[in-house]
Design a protein around this motif. Structure first.
Motif, mmCIF file in Angstrom:
data_model
loop_
_atom_site.group_PDB
_atom_site.id
_atom_site.type_symbol
_atom_site.label_atom_id
_atom_site.label_comp_id
_atom_site.label_asym_id
_atom_site.label_seq_id
_atom_site.Cartn_x
_atom_site.Cartn_y
_atom_site.Cartn_z
ATOM 1 N N ASP A 268 -18.772 60.652 -3.008
ATOM 2 C CA ASP A 268 -18.832 59.845 -1.802
ATOM 3 C C ASP A 268 -19.558 58.526 -1.955
ATOM 4 O O ASP A 268 -19.206 57.559 -1.295
ATOM 5 N N ARG A 269 -20.570 58.483 -2.775
ATOM 6 C CA ARG A 269 -21.355 57.259 -2.928
ATOM 7 C C ARG A 269 -21.712 57.043 -4.391
ATOM 8 O O ARG A 269 -21.866 57.994 -5.149
ATOM 9 N N ILE A 270 -21.870 55.779 -4.747
ATOM 10 C CA ILE A 270 -22.326 55.413 -6.083
ATOM 11 C C ILE A 270 -23.480 54.445 -5.915
ATOM 12 O O ILE A 270 -23.396 53.475 -5.155
ATOM 13 N N TYR A 271 -24.543 54.729 -6.622
ATOM 14 C CA TYR A 271 -25.683 53.815 -6.659
ATOM 15 C C TYR A 271 -25.848 53.373 -8.106
ATOM 16 O O TYR A 271 -25.708 54.176 -9.027
ATOM 17 N N TRP A 272 -26.137 52.106 -8.309
ATOM 18 C CA TRP A 272 -26.260 51.570 -9.666
ATOM 19 C C TRP A 272 -27.345 50.496 -9.707
ATOM 20 O O TRP A 272 -27.759 49.973 -8.677
ATOM 21 N N ARG A 273 -27.769 50.188 -10.915
ATOM 22 C CA ARG A 273 -28.624 49.012 -11.116
ATOM 23 C C ARG A 273 -28.556 48.592 -12.569
ATOM 24 O O ARG A 273 -28.280 49.403 -13.454
ATOM 25 N N GLU A 274 -28.812 47.322 -12.777
ATOM 26 C CA GLU A 274 -28.875 46.794 -14.143
ATOM 27 C C GLU A 274 -30.260 47.078 -14.693
ATOM 28 O O GLU A 274 -31.254 46.991 -13.961
ATOM 29 N N VAL A 275 -30.324 47.409 -15.962
ATOM 30 C CA VAL A 275 -31.588 47.662 -16.644
ATOM 31 C C VAL A 275 -31.834 46.493 -17.583
ATOM 32 O O VAL A 275 -30.975 46.186 -18.414
ATOM 33 N N LYS A 276 -32.958 45.863 -17.439
ATOM 34 C CA LYS A 276 -33.288 44.754 -18.334
ATOM 35 C C LYS A 276 -33.544 45.305 -19.723
ATOM 36 O O LYS A 276 -34.315 46.254 -19.900
ATOM 37 N N ASN A 277 -32.869 44.724 -20.687
ATOM 38 C CA ASN A 277 -32.991 45.183 -22.076
ATOM 39 C C ASN A 277 -34.317 44.740 -22.680
ATOM 40 O O ASN A 277 -34.784 43.627 -22.442
ATOM 41 N N ILE A 278 -34.893 45.653 -23.434
ATOM 42 C CA ILE A 278 -36.163 45.382 -24.115
ATOM 43 C C ILE A 278 -35.843 45.144 -25.577
ATOM 44 O O ILE A 278 -35.366 46.031 -26.273
ATOM 45 N N ASN A 279 -36.051 43.943 -26.051
ATOM 46 C CA ASN A 279 -35.739 43.622 -27.452
ATOM 47 C C ASN A 279 -36.984 43.579 -28.298
ATOM 48 O O ASN A 279 -38.021 43.279 -27.926
#
Length: 191
Positions: A180-191
């Motif tokens: 029914d629902r999707i929640y998402w977020r971008e994860v800042k990459n750690i280099n």
């Protein structure tokens, strides 16, 4: 063979060509402009509508990944890996730009998928559909799944950036709340 299989899944779940094209456009928006919202809404509003109550019995992270993978699969532009081994663990989905395609404005993509059942969240589908994104994000089960996925993505992104010197890596965590629902977020990459 994989390409033919993916196309058959898309045709089965989304028989209307114009709607399938919307899914392809949403996928392209992700790997060209890191716009995940359109793809998540497409899966939520189109792909998940195909599932019925009896499908919940077998629903899990793989179900969510399969929905996204069927839209994102592009072996012309990317080296596609489902369950790519990274440091004795396995990333759900990596899309690494093929060396001969690096001249184009594309992004390398890493996505970790999670699934939270409606029963675990103590909700019905009707209630879940009425929740705002911020309300979905605040559900303890979704918070937990997102936290676990984010920890995994940070580890995987370190391994990927160490393995490939010229990545334009963008990482995401995606959690489905039932179908029914999707929640998402971008994860800042750690280099």
């Amino acid at each position: 063979m994989k390409r033919l299989y993916v196309e058959r899944i898309n045709e089965m779940f989304i028989p209307e060509p114009l709607i399938r094209d919307q899914g392809k456009n949403a996928a392209e928006a992700l790997y060209t402009n890191r716009e995940m919202e359109e793809l998540c809404r497409f899966v939520e509003q189109t792909f998940f509508k195909v599932f019925r109550n009896r499908d919940y019995r077998w629903a899990n992270d793989l179900t969510v990944k399969t929905a996204f993978l069927s839209l994102l699969y592009n072996d012309i532009l990317f080296i596609m890996d489902s369950e790519k081994e990274l440091g004795r663990r396995f990333a759900d989905l990596t899309m690494i730009i093929r060396p001969d395609m690096r001249k184009y404005r594309l992004l390398d993509i890493l996505i970790e998928f999670k699934y939270v059942s409606l029963s675990d969240a103590g909700l019905s589908g009707e209630v879940a559909r009425k929740l705002s994104s911020s309300e979905v994000a605040e559900l303890p089960e979704v918070k937990s799944a997102m936290g676990e996925a984010e920890t995994q993505v940070k580890t995987y992104s370190k391994t990927l950036t160490a393995r490939y010197s010229d990545l334009r890596l963008k990482s995401f965590v995606v959690t489905a709340l039932g179908f029914d629902r999707i929640y998402w977020r971008e994860v800042k990459n750690i280099n």
